[in-house]
Design an enzyme around this catalytic site. Structure first.
Site, PDB file in Angstrom:
ATOM      1  N   GLU A  17      44.284  50.852  42.806  1.00  0.00           N
ATOM      2  CA  GLU A  17      42.954  50.362  42.410  1.00  0.00           C
ATOM      3  C   GLU A  17      41.863  51.203  43.090  1.00  0.00           C
ATOM      4  O   GLU A  17      41.990  51.562  44.251  1.00  0.00           O
ATOM      5  CB  GLU A  17      42.819  48.910  42.845  1.00  0.00           C
ATOM      6  CG  GLU A  17      41.504  48.282  42.441  1.00  0.00           C
ATOM      7  CD  GLU A  17      41.598  46.763  42.441  1.00  0.00           C
ATOM      8  OE1 GLU A  17      42.482  46.232  41.744  1.00  0.00           O
ATOM      9  OE2 GLU A  17      40.817  46.143  43.157  1.00  0.00           O
ATOM     10  N   THR A  48      37.521  48.555  39.541  1.00  0.00           N
ATOM     11  CA  THR A  48      36.851  47.257  39.677  1.00  0.00           C
ATOM     12  C   THR A  48      35.461  47.296  39.024  1.00  0.00           C
ATOM     13  O   THR A  48      34.973  48.354  38.616  1.00  0.00           O
ATOM     14  CB  THR A  48      36.724  46.826  41.157  1.00  0.00           C
ATOM     15  OG1 THR A  48      35.852  47.730  41.806  1.00  0.00           O
ATOM     16  CG2 THR A  48      38.069  46.782  41.844  1.00  0.00           C
ATOM     17  N   HIS A  77      38.264  46.652  34.941  1.00  0.00           N
ATOM     18  CA  HIS A  77      37.932  45.257  35.235  1.00  0.00           C
ATOM     19  C   HIS A  77      36.626  44.919  34.518  1.00  0.00           C
ATOM     20  O   HIS A  77      35.775  45.792  34.306  1.00  0.00           O
ATOM     21  CB  HIS A  77      37.720  45.050  36.737  1.00  0.00           C
ATOM     22  CG  HIS A  77      38.955  45.216  37.561  1.00  0.00           C
ATOM     23  ND1 HIS A  77      39.122  44.603  38.771  1.00  0.00           N
ATOM     24  CD2 HIS A  77      40.109  45.922  37.340  1.00  0.00           C
ATOM     25  CE1 HIS A  77      40.300  44.922  39.281  1.00  0.00           C
ATOM     26  NE2 HIS A  77      40.910  45.735  38.440  1.00  0.00           N
ATOM     27  N   ARG A 107      36.203  36.105  35.741  1.00  0.00           N
ATOM     28  CA  ARG A 107      34.939  35.373  35.776  1.00  0.00           C
ATOM     29  C   ARG A 107      33.941  36.072  36.693  1.00  0.00           C
ATOM     30  O   ARG A 107      32.772  36.219  36.376  1.00  0.00           O
ATOM     31  CB  ARG A 107      35.172  33.946  36.281  1.00  0.00           C
ATOM     32  CG  ARG A 107      33.917  33.102  36.240  1.00  0.00           C
ATOM     33  CD  ARG A 107      34.070  31.825  37.011  1.00  0.00           C
ATOM     34  NE  ARG A 107      34.154  32.058  38.442  1.00  0.00           N
ATOM     35  CZ  ARG A 107      34.221  31.103  39.351  1.00  0.00           C
ATOM     36  NH1 ARG A 107      34.226  29.844  38.970  1.00  0.00           N
ATOM     37  NH2 ARG A 107      34.290  31.378  40.631  1.00  0.00           N
ATOM     38  N   ASP A 109      32.694  36.190  41.045  1.00  0.00           N
ATOM     39  CA  ASP A 109      32.288  35.135  41.988  1.00  0.00           C
ATOM     40  C   ASP A 109      30.953  34.557  41.559  1.00  0.00           C
ATOM     41  O   ASP A 109      30.107  35.264  41.020  1.00  0.00           O
ATOM     42  CB  ASP A 109      32.193  35.707  43.410  1.00  0.00           C
ATOM     43  CG  ASP A 109      33.579  35.928  43.986  1.00  0.00           C
ATOM     44  OD1 ASP A 109      34.498  35.144  43.636  1.00  0.00           O
ATOM     45  OD2 ASP A 109      33.761  36.883  44.755  1.00  0.00           O
ATOM     46  N   ALA A 125      36.875  32.632  32.991  1.00  0.00           N
ATOM     47  CA  ALA A 125      37.500  33.846  32.452  1.00  0.00           C
ATOM     48  C   ALA A 125      38.154  33.587  31.087  1.00  0.00           C
ATOM     49  O   ALA A 125      38.164  34.466  30.227  1.00  0.00           O
ATOM     50  CB  ALA A 125      38.527  34.374  33.444  1.00  0.00           C
ATOM     51  N   TYR A 145      46.062  33.475  41.849  1.00  0.00           N
ATOM     52  CA  TYR A 145      45.846  33.266  43.283  1.00  0.00           C
ATOM     53  C   TYR A 145      47.034  32.519  43.903  1.00  0.00           C
ATOM     54  O   TYR A 145      47.102  31.277  43.800  1.00  0.00           O
ATOM     55  CB  TYR A 145      44.538  32.483  43.492  1.00  0.00           C
ATOM     56  CG  TYR A 145      43.365  33.200  42.849  1.00  0.00           C
ATOM     57  CD1 TYR A 145      42.577  34.076  43.570  1.00  0.00           C
ATOM     58  CD2 TYR A 145      43.109  33.056  41.473  1.00  0.00           C
ATOM     59  CE1 TYR A 145      41.555  34.782  42.966  1.00  0.00           C
ATOM     60  CE2 TYR A 145      42.085  33.765  40.853  1.00  0.00           C
ATOM     61  CZ  TYR A 145      41.313  34.619  41.608  1.00  0.00           C
ATOM     62  OH  TYR A 145      40.302  35.331  41.010  1.00  0.00           O
ATOM     63  N   GLN A 212      37.167  43.474  59.490  1.00  0.00           N
ATOM     64  CA  GLN A 212      36.615  43.156  58.173  1.00  0.00           C
ATOM     65  C   GLN A 212      37.610  42.256  57.420  1.00  0.00           C
ATOM     66  O   GLN A 212      37.223  41.294  56.767  1.00  0.00           O
ATOM     67  CB  GLN A 212      36.412  44.473  57.427  1.00  0.00           C
ATOM     68  CG  GLN A 212      35.671  44.366  56.140  1.00  0.00           C
ATOM     69  CD  GLN A 212      35.693  45.715  55.415  1.00  0.00           C
ATOM     70  OE1 GLN A 212      36.721  46.380  55.340  1.00  0.00           O
ATOM     71  NE2 GLN A 212      34.552  46.119  54.919  1.00  0.00           N
ATOM     72  N   LYS A 272      41.127  55.244  48.856  1.00  0.00           N
ATOM     73  CA  LYS A 272      41.685  55.969  50.006  1.00  0.00           C
ATOM     74  C   LYS A 272      42.976  56.671  49.580  1.00  0.00           C
ATOM     75  O   LYS A 272      44.084  56.108  49.713  1.00  0.00           O
ATOM     76  CB  LYS A 272      41.984  54.999  51.158  1.00  0.00           C
ATOM     77  CG  LYS A 272      40.732  54.453  51.840  1.00  0.00           C
ATOM     78  CD  LYS A 272      41.129  53.795  53.161  1.00  0.00           C
ATOM     79  CE  LYS A 272      39.958  53.580  54.076  1.00  0.00           C
ATOM     80  NZ  LYS A 272      39.053  52.527  53.704  1.00  0.00           N
TER      81      LYS A 272
END
Ligand code: FAD
Length: 289
Positions: A17, A48, A77, A107, A109, A125, A145, A212, A272
């Site tokens: 990704e 994304t 996406h 959908r 956030d 969604a 999820y 993070q 990366k």
């Protein structure tokens, strides 16, 4: 190529990704990282979509360069909650025009302190999926999820809504990151029991910034197992050591998934190439076996 066709092949598939640049000035550095990731010949690369839709043109453009210039299948996406239906339909039209066959329908956030649902906006969604289907012959992916979506009060409802979403025309699912494979195995058992039988791509995050990640996990409701928490506590202040440990942990998760019969794994490579490459090197003989 449609991802649902790729997923029919009985071999291990690794996908990566990337995220698009927020400003045009960074476009070439993102494209350069994407080119290096594409050189690893993944099954596909996903791109994304900015939460508010502001970077939509870069998502469309990078997804089409992945396909046309680098010869790798791309997955764009698309989020819908922060744009009008008309705006979202325009983006679907652009994807169709560019010949992009795969869309991950999301959908997005909910905007903080924003009104929801907004008139003439999508609410979930599943509504977007129905619209994408009516606009063209796309292969459609959606999110799931394993630890339950953070907005869902009960995991049972989350799976019920997931089943409805899948029935609206989804071809495959990609999971949110998780750091304990038993959570995924448990989730797969529960969704299969509810008749959700389509391919599920586990999403693996090689952690390179420990602090993070602690914040992101707290926000998204992702559990950090004790073993991984101590890795972050020990190496979190040493970026190179954290990256090496993050790659090792992700590799370990992937090997366990493959050993347990999972054939399609999506890696959150986050622009990366060195991380993507290290994981592919770690898996070289395993992928071929
Ligand atoms: P939905 O499937 O609509 O679910 C959202 C919530 O509503 C859940 O709690 C669900 O249980 C509930 N729900 C669903 N349908 C119904 C219904 N019919 N009635 C009542 N309740 C319902 N975000 C970005 O901004 N850009 C990205 O590129 C991006 N990529 C992602 C990729 C993956 C693999 C994942 C897992 C997430 C990604 N996200 C991205 C984050 C995602 O947009 C958020 O998690 C968002 O809050 C939920 O999106 P969804 O498509 O899963 O929503």
């Amino acid at each position: 190529m449609k991802i649902k066709e790729i997923l029919k092949e009985q071999k291990v598939h690794i996908s990566f990704e990337v995220f698009p640049p927020k400003t045009d000035a960074n476009y070439s550095s993102v494209l350069d990282a994407t080119r290096k990731i594409a050189a690893l010949r993944p099954a596909f690369i996903s791109v994304t979509y900015g939460a508010g839709g502001g970077t939509s043109k870069n998502t469309v453009s990078i997804a089409s360069q992945i396909r046309d210039d680098f010869g790798v299948t791309s997955l764009a996406h698309l989020t819908c909650v922060s744009s009008t239906k008309e705006e979202v339909r325009q983006v679907i039209g652009q994807l169709k025009e560019k010949g992009i066959e795969n869309i991950l329908a999301l959908r997005g956030d909910l905007p903080k302190d924003g009104e929801y649902p907004i008139p003439n906006h999508y609410r979930y969604a599943c509504e977007l999926i129905e619209d994408i289907k009516s606009q063209g012959d796309f292969c459609i992916g959606a999110a799931c999820y394993p630890e339950g979506h953070v907005d869902a009060e009960h995991k049972k409802d989350d799976i019920r809504y997931l089943k409805h979403k899948v029935d609206c025309g989804v071809d495959f699912l990609t999971t949110q990151m998780f750091f304990d494979n038993s959570i995924l195995y448990n989730f797969l058992y529960r969704i299969r029991e509810q008749g959700i039988t389509l391919p599920v791509l586990p999403g693996i995050m090689p952690v390179t910034n420990g602090k993070q990640m602690k914040r992101i996990c707290a926000l998204s409701g992702t559990a950090l197992p004790e073993r991984f928490r101590s890795i972050i506590d020990c190496f979190g202040d040493h970026p190179r050591a954290m990256q090496q440990a993050g790659i090792a942990y992700a590799t370990d998760q992937i090997i366990d998934l493959i050993a347990n019969g999972i054939r399609h794994i999506h890696i959150y490579s986050m622009n990366k190439p060195e991380v993507a490459e290290a994981i592919m090197t770690n898996l070289s003989a395993i992928i071929e076996s």
